[in-house]
Design an enzyme around this catalytic site. Structure first.
Site, PDB file in Angstrom:
ATOM      1  N   GLN A  61      11.964  -3.323   7.365  1.00  0.00           N
ATOM      2  CA  GLN A  61      11.994  -4.566   6.586  1.00  0.00           C
ATOM      3  C   GLN A  61      13.165  -5.467   6.994  1.00  0.00           C
ATOM      4  O   GLN A  61      13.043  -6.687   6.990  1.00  0.00           O
ATOM      5  CB  GLN A  61      12.092  -4.207   5.093  1.00  0.00           C
TER       6      GLN A  61
ATOM      7  N   LYS B 298      13.586  -1.411   0.353  1.00  0.00           N
ATOM      8  CA  LYS B 298      12.276  -0.842   0.016  1.00  0.00           C
ATOM      9  C   LYS B 298      12.479   0.151  -1.104  1.00  0.00           C
ATOM     10  O   LYS B 298      13.569   0.715  -1.255  1.00  0.00           O
ATOM     11  CB  LYS B 298      11.675  -0.119   1.231  1.00  0.00           C
TER      12      LYS B 298
ATOM     13  N   ASP C 222       3.458  -2.936  -2.465  1.00  0.00           N
ATOM     14  CA  ASP C 222       3.151  -2.241  -1.210  1.00  0.00           C
ATOM     15  C   ASP C 222       2.003  -1.290  -1.593  1.00  0.00           C
ATOM     16  O   ASP C 222       1.302  -1.541  -2.587  1.00  0.00           O
ATOM     17  CB  ASP C 222       4.384  -1.487  -0.682  1.00  0.00           C
TER      18      ASP C 222
HETATM   19  P1  NDP Z   1      -3.059  -0.839  -0.912  1.00  0.00           P
HETATM   20  O1  NDP Z   1      -2.585   0.210  -1.835  1.00  0.00           O
HETATM   21  O2  NDP Z   1      -3.641  -2.097  -1.479  1.00  0.00           O
HETATM   22  O3  NDP Z   1      -4.128  -0.247   0.094  1.00  0.00           O
HETATM   23  C1  NDP Z   1      -3.822   0.846   0.899  1.00  0.00           C
HETATM   24  C2  NDP Z   1      -5.059   1.225   1.690  1.00  0.00           C
HETATM   25  O4  NDP Z   1      -4.684   2.158   2.694  1.00  0.00           O
HETATM   26  C3  NDP Z   1      -6.122   1.912   0.840  1.00  0.00           C
HETATM   27  O5  NDP Z   1      -7.388   1.618   1.369  1.00  0.00           O
HETATM   28  C4  NDP Z   1      -5.767   3.375   1.020  1.00  0.00           C
HETATM   29  O6  NDP Z   1      -6.865   4.266   0.808  1.00  0.00           O
HETATM   30  C5  NDP Z   1      -5.331   3.405   2.465  1.00  0.00           C
HETATM   31  N1  NDP Z   1      -4.385   4.501   2.655  1.00  0.00           N
HETATM   32  C6  NDP Z   1      -3.195   4.648   2.047  1.00  0.00           C
HETATM   33  N2  NDP Z   1      -2.607   5.785   2.445  1.00  0.00           N
HETATM   34  C7  NDP Z   1      -3.467   6.351   3.301  1.00  0.00           C
HETATM   35  C8  NDP Z   1      -3.436   7.533   4.052  1.00  0.00           C
HETATM   36  N3  NDP Z   1      -2.392   8.390   3.984  1.00  0.00           N
HETATM   37  N4  NDP Z   1      -4.503   7.802   4.861  1.00  0.00           N
HETATM   38  C9  NDP Z   1      -5.557   6.947   4.919  1.00  0.00           C
HETATM   39  N5  NDP Z   1      -5.640   5.808   4.229  1.00  0.00           N
HETATM   40  C10 NDP Z   1      -4.611   5.525   3.437  1.00  0.00           C
HETATM   41  O7  NDP Z   1      -1.812  -1.192   0.039  1.00  0.00           O
HETATM   42  P2  NDP Z   1      -1.560  -2.482   0.959  1.00  0.00           P
HETATM   43  O8  NDP Z   1      -2.849  -3.005   1.464  1.00  0.00           O
HETATM   44  O9  NDP Z   1      -0.649  -3.374   0.233  1.00  0.00           O
HETATM   45  O10 NDP Z   1      -0.721  -1.839   2.161  1.00  0.00           O
HETATM   46  C11 NDP Z   1      -1.335  -1.370   3.360  1.00  0.00           C
HETATM   47  C12 NDP Z   1      -0.300  -1.323   4.476  1.00  0.00           C
HETATM   48  O11 NDP Z   1       0.233  -2.630   4.693  1.00  0.00           O
HETATM   49  C13 NDP Z   1       0.923  -0.435   4.227  1.00  0.00           C
HETATM   50  O12 NDP Z   1       1.357   0.100   5.451  1.00  0.00           O
HETATM   51  C14 NDP Z   1       1.954  -1.424   3.704  1.00  0.00           C
HETATM   52  O13 NDP Z   1       3.272  -0.946   3.895  1.00  0.00           O
HETATM   53  C15 NDP Z   1       1.650  -2.604   4.598  1.00  0.00           C
HETATM   54  N6  NDP Z   1       2.118  -3.914   4.145  1.00  0.00           N
HETATM   55  C16 NDP Z   1       1.780  -4.398   2.917  1.00  0.00           C
HETATM   56  C17 NDP Z   1       2.198  -5.654   2.527  1.00  0.00           C
HETATM   57  C18 NDP Z   1       1.783  -6.267   1.235  1.00  0.00           C
HETATM   58  O14 NDP Z   1       2.108  -7.431   1.017  1.00  0.00           O
HETATM   59  N7  NDP Z   1       1.049  -5.580   0.370  1.00  0.00           N
HETATM   60  C19 NDP Z   1       3.078  -6.463   3.399  1.00  0.00           C
HETATM   61  C20 NDP Z   1       3.302  -5.887   4.710  1.00  0.00           C
HETATM   62  C21 NDP Z   1       2.855  -4.644   5.035  1.00  0.00           C
HETATM   63  P3  NDP Z   1      -6.946   5.129  -0.542  1.00  0.00           P
HETATM   64  O15 NDP Z   1      -7.257   4.140  -1.605  1.00  0.00           O
HETATM   65  O16 NDP Z   1      -8.018   6.121  -0.308  1.00  0.00           O
HETATM   66  O17 NDP Z   1      -5.592   5.752  -0.698  1.00  0.00           O
HETATM   67  O1  2IT Z   2       6.085  -4.361   3.881  1.00  0.00           O
HETATM   68  C1  2IT Z   2       6.205  -5.488   3.359  1.00  0.00           C
HETATM   69  O2  2IT Z   2       6.627  -6.452   3.997  1.00  0.00           O
HETATM   70  C2  2IT Z   2       5.807  -5.642   1.950  1.00  0.00           C
HETATM   71  N1  2IT Z   2       5.311  -4.683   1.356  1.00  0.00           N
HETATM   72  C3  2IT Z   2       6.010  -6.949   1.247  1.00  0.00           C
HETATM   73  C4  2IT Z   2       7.438  -7.160   0.878  1.00  0.00           C
HETATM   74  C5  2IT Z   2       7.713  -8.344  -0.014  1.00  0.00           C
HETATM   75  O3  2IT Z   2       8.838  -8.393  -0.511  1.00  0.00           O
HETATM   76  O4  2IT Z   2       6.854  -9.209  -0.200  1.00  0.00           O
END
Ligand code: NDP
Ligand code: 2IT
Length: 450
Positions: free
Chosen positions: A110, A125, A165
């Protein structure tokens, strides 16, 4: 298992090795050789040892009561890693696999991601090993309230601003914010990803996914290509995956896959994104619920594949968007993607490709968008939310989307120009690491030894 034996098992498994943190550090430091050679001050002032050590690590117990009246205990974390560029900023993850090493890796990434946005944001984080799956709405609320009851004393709109996240979306941010307000009496921009009617920003929900697609668009433009007509696969089915899929479709691509921790959905006609939103955002159901309304789609269960493989990467595509979790795409997955003709990989998740997978993509000279650049649109839009909160304004959707698009274009340009300056214009991994590190390191030098 007896009560005592269960507690002993929990403390023995509580501190797994910090392999993910080491992987994230090695990737950044491996890119820095030429820069450290050019600028001896970084070594003279021991910037590397300082930047891999968090400012502080806060760990706390979260005690809450489940629907059966049982008292439950989870671990809570907030790692405030580096505040050189601005207030600590970064999401909270609720997932049973969360340990100190997970939060360290995410917090470290981050710092440089936030630096790449060009905005005044430090890196942090947090999260918990709480498992939201199968919990009732009341349990989620009580957990969030208990979590914030410890966290609130460490955060503030000018000190540390958490967001979502994995496992933390709009619903959880609402419960966390409500408890912060109850404890402090202050309605202020202490969290981002808030509801639109109580201080949230339009486009924040969409921002990470949209931003990743804007980044891919820039990478393809460099190669004289567009997303129009491209077959794409997206892993995950959460916040980032849904809005990556939506924006890809808006730009004329066909997204044929989504996935979750149980398997992959293959819908050759194109993922029905509104159905995906209903199942995931409103009903919180497993992905298989999608099949009931889309008989043409099929489900590839994870248990039918070898333990270390991920069926989503076996579906042929022109461009792949890993948007689920860390190390979800390994060297064998990378080889299969390349064999099937994939020419672009853009990382929506944090560190989704293993080190060996990245090397495969680089050797094949395909367009590769590294996470800390490609998924920075989420945190960048969080800063736009902070900015609106500070000025008590609310910008319209197009205004925020336009700013997000501009920021993603600028991040791509920064990575590309830095990579060019260091002799390998297509190596955006190196470009992102050097550019992000340099901004933080120079500011650390300016601010004196601490
Ligand atoms: P969500 O909780 O909305 O979705 C996560 C998704 O990933 C679900 O479909 C989940 O499936 C799947 N998943 C999680 N863990 C696993 C695993 N161990 N194996 C397989 N599938 C898995 O999270 P986000 O969409 O917010 O986050 C997804 C990724 O993006 C992460 O790496 C996060 O750090 C990154 N990210 C998020 C940001 C944000 O603004 N939200 C910003 C930047 C990065 P299931 O439901 O079955 O667990
Ligand atoms: O991994 C990421 O950049 C996030 N989960 C979002 C962080 C934020 O402060 O919006």
């Amino acid at each position: 298992m007896s009560y005592s034996a269960e507690i002993i098992r929990k403390i023995k498994t509580a501190a797994p090795p910090q392999t993910e943190f080491h992987q994230a550090v090695e990737e950044v430091l491996d890119s820095l050789g030429p820069l450290l050679h050019d600028i001896p001050k970084y070594q003279e002032f021991n910037i590397l040892e300082r930047v891999v050590e968090p400012d502080r690590q806060i760990m706390f117990r979260v005690t809450w009561v489940d629907d059966e009246g049982r008292v439950r205990v989870n671990k809570g974390y907030r790692i405030e890693f580096n505040a050189t560029l601005g207030p600590y900023k970064g999401g909270l993850r609720f997932h049973p696999t969360v340990s100190t090493g997970t939060i360290l890796f995410l917090g470290f990434e981050q710092i440089f991601k936030n630096a790449l946005t060009g905005l005044p944001l430090g890196g942090a984080k947090g999260g918990s090993n709480f498992d939201p799956k199968g919990k009732s709405d009341g349990e989620i609320m009580r957990f969030c309230q208990a979590f914030m009851t410890e966290l609130y004393r460490h955060i503030g709109p000018n000190t540390d601003v958490p967001a979502g996240d994995i496992g933390v979306g709009g619903r959880e941010i609402g419960y966390l914010f409500g408890q912060y307000k109850r404890l402090t009496g202050r309605h202020e921009g202490v969290l981002t990803g808030k509801g639109i009617s109580w201080g949230g920003s339009l486009v924040r929900k969409e921002a990470t996914g949209y931003g990743a697609v804007y980044f891919a668009k820039q990478m393809l433009a460099e190669r004289g290509e567009t997303l129009e007509g491209k077959v794409c696969t997206v892993s995950g089915s959460g916040n980032v995956a849904i809005y990556t899929t939506e924006k890809l479709q808006q730009l004329g691509a066909r997204v044929v896959a989504a996935s979750d921790s149980r398997g992959t959905l293959h819908d050759p006609e194109g993922i029905h994104v509104e159905l995906l939103k209903r199942i995931k955002e409103e009903q919180h159901l497993p992905l298989t619920a999608y099949l009931e309304e889309r008989p043409g789609a099929r489900h590839l269960p994870l248990e039918d594949y070898p333990a270390h493989r991920h069926p989503v990467w076996s579906i042929p595509c022109d461009a792949a968007f890993p948007c689920a979790t860390q190390n979800e795409l390994n060297a064998e997955d990378a080889a299969e993607l390349l064999n099937n003709g994939c020419r672009c990989v853009c990382e929506g998740a944090n560190m989704p490709s293993t080190t060996k997978a990245i090397h495969r993509f680089q050797e094949a000279h395909i367009a590769f968008g590294p996470a800390k650049a490609a998924n920075a649109g989420g945190v960048a839009t969080s800063q736009l939310e902070m900015s609106q909160n500070a000025s008590m304004e609310q910008w319209d959707f197009d205004t925020v989307d336009f700013k997000l698009h501009g920021i993603m274009r600028q991040i791509h340009e920064t990575c590309r120009e830095t990579a060019r300056a260091y002799g390998d214009v297509h190596n955006l991994v190196m470009g992102a690491n050097i550019a992000g590190f340099r901004r933080v390191a120079d500011a650390m030098l300016d601010q004196g030894i601490h």
